[in-house]
Design an enzyme around this catalytic site. Structure first.
Site: not given
Ligand SMILES: O=P(O)(O)OC[C@H]1O[C@@H](O)[C@H](O)[C@@H](O)[C@@H]1O
Length: 282
Positions: A27, A29, A148
């Site tokens: 991942d 963020d 995102s």
């Protein structure tokens, strides 16, 4: 819902068996870059005044973890609105940030996020870069799996874009019709793009929705990074191993490399080397 990992207590990061892991699905963020906090503040800048104007229960940081963290942008908007019993028209992706629609609100938050990113820039977590370096030394493959749509901009701003050939982000998911986290599909797609079975990949996540995604798929190991969700919650969601910083995995990774090198050489790594004889010393 139960899943196979519910029964497991997390293992110590020094003890985790990384022997079968060839791919690492990160991942972004909150895992590679401290941008979870930038997202969190941008969401607060959107929802605090919005809920206040409606006399709804005030917005708190806990709302971010419970309803928004790790999910695709407009799913986060829907989820938070639902928690307050507020219904808005969906609108369109092209809605102006001033529109009172699900998409308008999401776009308003995105303006706030990009303004902060441009003003403050972003540096990757040093311990995460240390793990990336160790994986590179060990010959492993890496991918970014992020909800995102700003992932490429964040990776570039952090100076780590060139480390990842595979990036499955919110834009890729939307284009290919891949369900977002907490579904495991984005991680499975990244494994496929790396050319590896998911069983040989590790998922590395800090968000509830992301750990759920990892734990509901057939991945080799799910690493939870505690950036605020809490160890207990990460364990309950199905993380196999929990760390504060990703360099805690480096000893296990290096040990796995030594073990496989020893096996390739036909030496049982558990067997201590024989005591040198006089001949050996000669
Ligand atoms: O709005 P974006 O940049 O497409 O991001 C969607 C989500 O991406 C996730 O990575 C973040 O954890 C969330 O906070 C964010 O809302």
């Amino acid at each position: 819902m139960t899943h196979p990992r519910d029964a497991h207590a997390p293992v110590d990061p020094r003890e985790v068996d990384l022997g079968g892991i060839r791919g690492w699905l990160f991942d972004l963020d909150g895992v590679l870059t401290p941008t979870a906090i930038v997202h969190m503040h941008a969401w607060a800048r959107l929802f605090a005044p919005f809920l206040d104007e409606r006399g709804a229960e005030p917005y708190r940081d806990a709302d971010y973890f419970a309803y928004i963290d790790g999910k695709p942008r407009y799913d986060g908007v829907r989820s938070l609105l639902e928690s307050r019993g507020i219904r808005l028209p969906e609108g369109e992706v092209s809605d102006a940030p001033t529109e009172e629609t699900v998409h308008g609100l999401g776009n308003r938050k995105n303006e706030a996020f990009n303004a902060t990113l441009a003003e403050e820039g972003v540096q990757p977590y040093p311990a995460s870069v240390a793990l990336l370096d160790a994986i590179e030394r060990a010959g492993g493959d890496v991918a970014v799996v992020s909800s995102s749509k700003n992932a490429p901009a964040v990776l570039a701003a952090a100076g780590i874009a060139e480390r990842f050939e595979v990036v499955v982000d919110g834009a890729v998911a939307a284009r290919e019709g891949i369900p977002g986290k907490p579904a495991p599909d984005m991680f499975e797609r990244a494994a496929e793009l790396l050319g590896l079975p998911p069983e040989e990949c590790a998922v590395i996540e800090d968000a509830e929705s992301g750990v759920k995604a990892g734990a509901s798929g057939p991945f080799g190991v799910v690493v939870g990074v505690d950036r605020g969700v809490g160890r207990e919650a990460l364990a309950e969601l199905g993380a196999d191993v929990i760390v504060d910083e990703l360099d805690e995995l480096i000893p296990a990774l290096e040990r796995a490399g030594e073990t496989s090198a020893a096996l390739n050489d036909g030496v049982d790594p558990q067997t201590p080397s024989p005591t040198p004889t006089e001949e050996d010393r000669a």
